[in-house]
Design a protein around this motif. Structure first.
Motif, PDB file in Angstrom:
ATOM      1  N   ILE A 192       4.154  36.712  37.607  1.00  0.00           N
ATOM      2  CA  ILE A 192       2.814  36.069  36.565  1.00  0.00           C
ATOM      3  C   ILE A 192       3.102  35.190  35.022  1.00  0.00           C
ATOM      4  N   ILE A 193       2.184  34.690  35.664  1.00  0.00           N
ATOM      5  CA  ILE A 193       2.466  33.453  33.278  1.00  0.00           C
ATOM      6  C   ILE A 193       1.058  34.453  32.915  1.00  0.00           C
ATOM      7  N   LEU A 194       1.974  34.550  31.515  1.00  0.00           N
ATOM      8  CA  LEU A 194       1.071  35.280  30.767  1.00  0.00           C
ATOM      9  C   LEU A 194      -0.072  34.087  29.658  1.00  0.00           C
ATOM     10  N   LEU A 195      -0.220  34.690  28.836  1.00  0.00           N
ATOM     11  CA  LEU A 195      -1.039  34.315  27.368  1.00  0.00           C
ATOM     12  C   LEU A 195      -0.064  33.358  26.880  1.00  0.00           C
ATOM     13  N   GLY A 196      -0.111  32.264  26.388  1.00  0.00           N
ATOM     14  CA  GLY A 196       1.627  32.236  25.304  1.00  0.00           C
ATOM     15  C   GLY A 196       2.001  31.148  25.752  1.00  0.00           C
ATOM     16  N   ASP A 197       2.608  30.726  27.108  1.00  0.00           N
ATOM     17  CA  ASP A 197       3.337  30.652  27.931  1.00  0.00           C
ATOM     18  C   ASP A 197       2.271  28.969  27.859  1.00  0.00           C
ATOM     19  N   HIS A 253      -1.228  27.609  37.907  1.00  0.00           N
ATOM     20  CA  HIS A 253      -0.263  27.132  36.674  1.00  0.00           C
ATOM     21  C   HIS A 253       0.479  28.817  36.180  1.00  0.00           C
ATOM     22  N   GLN A 254      -0.539  29.729  37.294  1.00  0.00           N
ATOM     23  CA  GLN A 254      -0.123  31.216  36.380  1.00  0.00           C
ATOM     24  C   GLN A 254       1.019  31.738  37.420  1.00  0.00           C
ATOM     25  N   ILE A 255       1.262  30.661  37.800  1.00  0.00           N
ATOM     26  CA  ILE A 255       2.992  30.921  38.292  1.00  0.00           C
ATOM     27  C   ILE A 255       4.035  30.011  38.304  1.00  0.00           C
ATOM     28  N   GLY A 256       3.679  29.427  37.381  1.00  0.00           N
ATOM     29  CA  GLY A 256       4.834  28.440  36.400  1.00  0.00           C
ATOM     30  C   GLY A 256       4.635  26.618  37.207  1.00  0.00           C
ATOM     31  N   GLU A 257       3.534  26.865  38.043  1.00  0.00           N
ATOM     32  CA  GLU A 257       3.466  25.741  38.534  1.00  0.00           C
ATOM     33  C   GLU A 257       2.114  24.551  38.674  1.00  0.00           C
ATOM     34  N   SER A 313      -3.569  36.490  34.002  1.00  0.00           N
ATOM     35  CA  SER A 313      -3.098  36.067  32.502  1.00  0.00           C
ATOM     36  C   SER A 313      -3.132  36.573  32.065  1.00  0.00           C
ATOM     37  N   LEU A 314      -4.187  37.219  32.044  1.00  0.00           N
ATOM     38  CA  LEU A 314      -4.155  38.130  30.647  1.00  0.00           C
ATOM     39  C   LEU A 314      -4.957  39.630  30.793  1.00  0.00           C
ATOM     40  N   PRO A 315      -4.002  40.415  31.519  1.00  0.00           N
ATOM     41  CA  PRO A 315      -3.906  41.247  31.950  1.00  0.00           C
ATOM     42  C   PRO A 315      -4.411  42.642  31.112  1.00  0.00           C
ATOM     43  N   GLY A 316      -6.027  43.354  31.993  1.00  0.00           N
ATOM     44  CA  GLY A 316      -6.155  43.815  31.115  1.00  0.00           C
ATOM     45  C   GLY A 316      -7.405  44.057  30.355  1.00  0.00           C
ATOM     46  N   LEU A 317      -7.690  42.498  30.723  1.00  0.00           N
ATOM     47  CA  LEU A 317      -8.943  42.400  29.032  1.00  0.00           C
ATOM     48  C   LEU A 317     -10.404  41.640  29.820  1.00  0.00           C
ATOM     49  N   GLU A 318     -11.172  41.595  29.081  1.00  0.00           N
ATOM     50  CA  GLU A 318     -12.270  41.075  29.825  1.00  0.00           C
ATOM     51  C   GLU A 318     -13.216  41.007  29.113  1.00  0.00           C
ATOM     52  N   ARG A 376     -12.587  38.698  19.130  1.00  0.00           N
ATOM     53  CA  ARG A 376     -11.913  40.121  20.097  1.00  0.00           C
ATOM     54  C   ARG A 376     -11.346  40.409  20.823  1.00  0.00           C
ATOM     55  N   VAL A 377     -11.149  39.327  21.446  1.00  0.00           N
ATOM     56  CA  VAL A 377     -10.103  39.220  23.430  1.00  0.00           C
ATOM     57  C   VAL A 377      -8.802  39.103  22.195  1.00  0.00           C
ATOM     58  N   MET A 378      -9.237  37.514  21.737  1.00  0.00           N
ATOM     59  CA  MET A 378      -7.733  37.154  21.223  1.00  0.00           C
ATOM     60  C   MET A 378      -6.774  38.089  19.909  1.00  0.00           C
ATOM     61  N   ARG A 379      -7.781  39.172  19.650  1.00  0.00           N
ATOM     62  CA  ARG A 379      -7.103  40.088  19.204  1.00  0.00           C
ATOM     63  C   ARG A 379      -6.171  41.082  20.129  1.00  0.00           C
ATOM     64  N   GLN A 380      -7.400  41.025  21.431  1.00  0.00           N
ATOM     65  CA  GLN A 380      -6.638  42.125  21.793  1.00  0.00           C
ATOM     66  C   GLN A 380      -5.194  41.731  22.558  1.00  0.00           C
ATOM     67  N   ALA A 381      -5.487  40.689  22.766  1.00  0.00           N
ATOM     68  CA  ALA A 381      -3.890  39.801  23.468  1.00  0.00           C
ATOM     69  C   ALA A 381      -3.497  40.092  22.547  1.00  0.00           C
ATOM     70  N   ALA A 382      -2.750  39.695  21.606  1.00  0.00           N
ATOM     71  CA  ALA A 382      -1.736  39.879  20.641  1.00  0.00           C
ATOM     72  C   ALA A 382      -1.710  41.605  20.470  1.00  0.00           C
ATOM     73  N   ARG A 383      -2.271  42.080  20.564  1.00  0.00           N
ATOM     74  CA  ARG A 383      -2.100  42.963  20.246  1.00  0.00           C
ATOM     75  C   ARG A 383      -1.683  44.051  21.818  1.00  0.00           C
ATOM     76  N   ALA A 384      -1.931  43.280  22.616  1.00  0.00           N
ATOM     77  CA  ALA A 384      -1.329  43.778  24.674  1.00  0.00           C
ATOM     78  C   ALA A 384      -0.200  44.133  24.328  1.00  0.00           C
ATOM     79  N   PRO A 385       0.427  44.469  25.432  1.00  0.00           N
ATOM     80  CA  PRO A 385       2.032  45.016  25.622  1.00  0.00           C
ATOM     81  C   PRO A 385       3.018  44.031  25.951  1.00  0.00           C
ATOM     82  N   TRP A 386       2.152  42.909  26.923  1.00  0.00           N
ATOM     83  CA  TRP A 386       2.494  42.205  27.291  1.00  0.00           C
ATOM     84  C   TRP A 386       2.760  40.512  26.607  1.00  0.00           C
ATOM     85  N   SER A 387       1.766  41.057  25.519  1.00  0.00           N
ATOM     86  CA  SER A 387       2.168  39.880  24.594  1.00  0.00           C
ATOM     87  C   SER A 387       2.540  38.646  23.619  1.00  0.00           C
ATOM     88  N   THR A 388       3.070  37.721  24.122  1.00  0.00           N
ATOM     89  CA  THR A 388       4.568  37.254  23.548  1.00  0.00           C
ATOM     90  C   THR A 388       4.571  36.628  21.915  1.00  0.00           C
TER      91      THR A 388
END
Length: 179
Positions: free
Chosen positions: A16-21, A60-64, A106-111, A167-179
């Protein structure tokens, strides 16, 4: 063999393609070839969505960057809706605008509480090029709107304002999957 009618059984789970791609921000191209490659893509999308325990997935979430999404989502009456739409158009949204929890594979764990109409209608095609019309209410309407946003290069976080967005964007930046 009954299992052949279950979507995704013959598909391959893709990353799955993550936020930032950048593909997540690219408007999807219209599908013009309704052949076996499209059918394989839809099978892979179902397999990937199920593996990730999601209720919807855009190509899009698998790169297509193509206008295709799949879903397996209940409505507010717990009626399960399973299907796919190729070249979807969100033709109606109405009813009450509700703020409800929304996440994204594409933003796992966030809501975040995201405003959506509680009724949506999408028109498009099946993998065989047959016209399809999908109507959703409640949670399923939210899913249809969310997936259509993906196909236009949008994410649910784009619908958030002020503090909720930050708040969500800060959480995304700190997430272990963040690029």
């Amino acid at each position: 063999m009954r299992h052949r009618s279950i979507p995704g059984v013959r598909g391959r789970v893709r990353p799955i393609i993550l936020l930032g791609d950048s593909v997540l921000r690219t408007p999807g191209a219209e599908v013009t070839d309704f052949g076996p490659e499209l059918a394989r893509l839809v099978e892979d999308m179902f397999a990937t969505m199920y593996a990730a325990q999601g209720v919807g997935l855009a190509a899009h979430q698998i790169g297509e960057a193509l206008r295709v999404f799949v879903y397996d989502c209940p409505d507010d009456e717990e009626v399960r809706h399973i299907g796919h739409v190729v070249n979807p158009r969100l033709v109606e949204t109405d009813g009450v605008v509700l703020r409800g929890p929304e996440g994204c594979l594409s933003l796992p764990g966030l809501e975040a509480g995201t405003e959506r109409y509680d009724r949506a209608v999408v028109e498009g095609f099946t993998v065989h090029g047959e016209p399809v019309r999908v109507e959703g209410t409640g949670w399923f309407a939210r899913c249809l709107q969310h997936e259509c946003d993906h196909l236009d290069g949008g994410l649910y976080v784009d619908r958030l304002g002020g503090r909720r967005h930050r708040r969500v964007m800060r959480q995304a930046a700190r997430a272990p999957w963040s690029t």
